[in-house]
Design an enzyme around this catalytic site. Sequence first.
Site, PDB file in Angstrom:
ATOM      1  CG  PHE A  11     -92.068  57.101  48.718  1.00  0.00           C
ATOM      2  CD1 PHE A  11     -92.195  58.291  49.425  1.00  0.00           C
ATOM      3  CD2 PHE A  11     -92.041  55.898  49.430  1.00  0.00           C
ATOM      4  CE1 PHE A  11     -92.277  58.285  50.817  1.00  0.00           C
ATOM      5  CE2 PHE A  11     -92.130  55.885  50.806  1.00  0.00           C
ATOM      6  CZ  PHE A  11     -92.242  57.066  51.512  1.00  0.00           C
ATOM      7  CB  SER A  84     -92.903  50.003  44.163  1.00  0.00           C
ATOM      8  OG  SER A  84     -93.848  51.060  44.163  1.00  0.00           O
ATOM      9  CB  THR A 133     -88.801  44.621  49.243  1.00  0.00           C
ATOM     10  OG1 THR A 133     -89.837  44.324  50.167  1.00  0.00           O
ATOM     11  CG2 THR A 133     -88.889  43.590  48.120  1.00  0.00           C
ATOM     12  CG  ASP A 134     -89.858  43.629  54.429  1.00  0.00           C
ATOM     13  OD1 ASP A 134     -90.469  43.855  53.362  1.00  0.00           O
ATOM     14  OD2 ASP A 134     -90.278  44.040  55.538  1.00  0.00           O
ATOM     15  CD  GLU A 135     -93.783  43.375  50.165  1.00  0.00           C
ATOM     16  OE1 GLU A 135     -94.457  42.696  49.390  1.00  0.00           O
ATOM     17  OE2 GLU A 135     -94.020  44.577  50.404  1.00  0.00           O
ATOM     18  CE1 TYR A 158     -92.041  45.536  44.518  1.00  0.00           C
ATOM     19  CE2 TYR A 158     -92.608  44.608  46.654  1.00  0.00           C
ATOM     20  CZ  TYR A 158     -91.852  45.467  45.884  1.00  0.00           C
ATOM     21  OH  TYR A 158     -90.905  46.270  46.483  1.00  0.00           O
ATOM     22  CE  LYS A 162     -87.266  45.296  44.435  1.00  0.00           C
ATOM     23  NZ  LYS A 162     -86.636  46.459  43.744  1.00  0.00           N
TER      24      LYS A 162
HETATM   25  P1  NAD Z   1     -92.127  54.131  43.523  1.00  0.00           P
HETATM   26  O1  NAD Z   1     -93.147  53.293  42.839  1.00  0.00           O
HETATM   27  O2  NAD Z   1     -92.555  55.312  44.314  1.00  0.00           O
HETATM   28  O3  NAD Z   1     -91.051  54.669  42.461  1.00  0.00           O
HETATM   29  C1  NAD Z   1     -90.495  53.842  41.490  1.00  0.00           C
HETATM   30  C2  NAD Z   1     -89.817  54.718  40.452  1.00  0.00           C
HETATM   31  O4  NAD Z   1     -89.209  53.853  39.457  1.00  0.00           O
HETATM   32  C3  NAD Z   1     -90.775  55.635  39.704  1.00  0.00           C
HETATM   33  O5  NAD Z   1     -90.245  56.938  39.658  1.00  0.00           O
HETATM   34  C4  NAD Z   1     -90.866  55.018  38.309  1.00  0.00           C
HETATM   35  O6  NAD Z   1     -91.090  55.969  37.296  1.00  0.00           O
HETATM   36  C5  NAD Z   1     -89.503  54.366  38.185  1.00  0.00           C
HETATM   37  N1  NAD Z   1     -89.519  53.241  37.229  1.00  0.00           N
HETATM   38  C6  NAD Z   1     -90.362  52.180  37.216  1.00  0.00           C
HETATM   39  N2  NAD Z   1     -90.091  51.380  36.169  1.00  0.00           N
HETATM   40  C7  NAD Z   1     -89.043  51.947  35.515  1.00  0.00           C
HETATM   41  C8  NAD Z   1     -88.310  51.586  34.359  1.00  0.00           C
HETATM   42  N3  NAD Z   1     -88.629  50.508  33.642  1.00  0.00           N
HETATM   43  N4  NAD Z   1     -87.290  52.384  33.977  1.00  0.00           N
HETATM   44  C9  NAD Z   1     -86.967  53.508  34.676  1.00  0.00           C
HETATM   45  N5  NAD Z   1     -87.649  53.905  35.769  1.00  0.00           N
HETATM   46  C10 NAD Z   1     -88.685  53.135  36.188  1.00  0.00           C
HETATM   47  O7  NAD Z   1     -91.296  53.102  44.418  1.00  0.00           O
HETATM   48  P2  NAD Z   1     -90.589  53.321  45.817  1.00  0.00           P
HETATM   49  O8  NAD Z   1     -91.568  53.053  46.880  1.00  0.00           O
HETATM   50  O9  NAD Z   1     -89.855  54.597  45.795  1.00  0.00           O
HETATM   51  O10 NAD Z   1     -89.553  52.101  45.799  1.00  0.00           O
HETATM   52  C11 NAD Z   1     -88.236  52.269  45.279  1.00  0.00           C
HETATM   53  C12 NAD Z   1     -87.506  50.951  45.396  1.00  0.00           C
HETATM   54  O11 NAD Z   1     -87.467  50.512  46.750  1.00  0.00           O
HETATM   55  C13 NAD Z   1     -88.142  49.823  44.598  1.00  0.00           C
HETATM   56  O12 NAD Z   1     -87.119  49.046  44.021  1.00  0.00           O
HETATM   57  C14 NAD Z   1     -88.898  49.027  45.644  1.00  0.00           C
HETATM   58  O13 NAD Z   1     -89.010  47.668  45.259  1.00  0.00           O
HETATM   59  C15 NAD Z   1     -88.009  49.201  46.842  1.00  0.00           C
HETATM   60  N6  NAD Z   1     -88.697  49.097  48.138  1.00  0.00           N
HETATM   61  C16 NAD Z   1     -89.757  49.910  48.425  1.00  0.00           C
HETATM   62  C17 NAD Z   1     -90.372  49.812  49.685  1.00  0.00           C
HETATM   63  C18 NAD Z   1     -91.516  50.716  50.072  1.00  0.00           C
HETATM   64  O14 NAD Z   1     -92.043  50.559  51.174  1.00  0.00           O
HETATM   65  N7  NAD Z   1     -91.924  51.671  49.263  1.00  0.00           N
HETATM   66  C19 NAD Z   1     -89.933  48.869  50.608  1.00  0.00           C
HETATM   67  C20 NAD Z   1     -88.860  48.049  50.260  1.00  0.00           C
HETATM   68  C21 NAD Z   1     -88.238  48.186  49.031  1.00  0.00           C
END
Ligand code: NAD
Length: 363
Positions: A11, A84, A133-135, A158, A162
Amino acid sequence: MKVIVTGGAGFIGSAVVRYLIEETDWEVVNLDKLTYAADLTFLEPVSGDPRYQFERVDICDRAALEELFARHRPDAVMHLAAESHVDRSIDGPADFIQSNIVGTYTLLEAARRYWDGLAGARKRAFRFHHVSTDEVYGSLGPVGRFVEETPYRPNSPYSASKAAADHLVRAWHKTYGLPVVTSNCTNNYGPRQFPEKLIPLTILNAVAGERLPVYGKGENVRDWLHVEDHARALVLILRHGRIGEKYNVSADCERTNIAVVRRICAILDELLPDSPHRPHERLIAFVADRPGHDERYAMDSTKLRRELGWAPRFDFEDGLRQTIRWYLDNKGWADRIRAERYGGERLGLGGGHAAGTAVPAAQ
Ligand code: NAD
């Protein structure tokens, strides 16, 4: 400038890749394992660009990473790949330990070996940007906001995974001198989010006339950030953030979960005047709370705004409308996800097992 973006088919990662190709002249290598959460169709607007390349690689695979670094010789890494979803981490933490902790460690080691082999200006300019993340900061009471110095108190598998990754990144800087920068952001929303998360799940269930599960009393507070504002912040932090520093990213947009769900219902009532499910609020169902559910997140992003001049462009109401319209306009995508990967069932009551959540095979 050439950057490896890990998790670029997810995403947020896909928003970063699109932003880099559309708004900069950088070359981008999208490194992704393609888990259930990934979708290469998100890259269609840029996949024909000669500056874009995709590599299907697991960040836990050291040999593959080393080969990739040697072949692409990047100037930077933006690390977003992760498991995530908090609820999935409660049912099956194993994948989170593996990808978020072991994967980050493996990527750090591959990046360090590559960076050790650089010299002069290229070595000085290299950056490893870790996205978190803020979490990791835990849960707030009714007042106060997380700052960069807030101690880590993660409460879910989770957020603990992180937090562990954040500590590894810090240690690789302090111990080995790897030029890192870390950012911690609030809850993202926007088009293309996998429909296990609150906003897309609520939209799709409401459109289908299914119940809208709200955990507990719905009074937990989240601080919402549009994914495109986040992508812009990340590129700014990579370019201008100070080495070894952390930056919080927040649009100062706190809402209770129930307020968000009610707003989605009201917008759908307006956009779908002929829906048999109006008023959509009737579909709201309060369900068992998430174990260890954090009460409130809110972040102070003064440092990012003051040092790097970032400010969000999306107002939450406009961003929510844009998001809802995207899900209405892309019903085929949503139907396919629901049929093939996730049907909307309740996750996160802890009924899973330590071997990890069974998810359908990636594309
Ligand atoms: P998402 O789950 O939509 O996408 C994660 C991507 O990482 C996927 O495309 C998946 O295939 C890939 N992935 C997972 N494990 C993998 C591995 N072992 N090797 C290679 N690729 C791998 O997540 P997102 O919501 O886009 O979040 C992206 C980042 O931002 C994450 O690190 C998450 O912790 C952080 N984050 C997300 C949010 C949120 O609200 N979505 C908030 C704060 C931080």
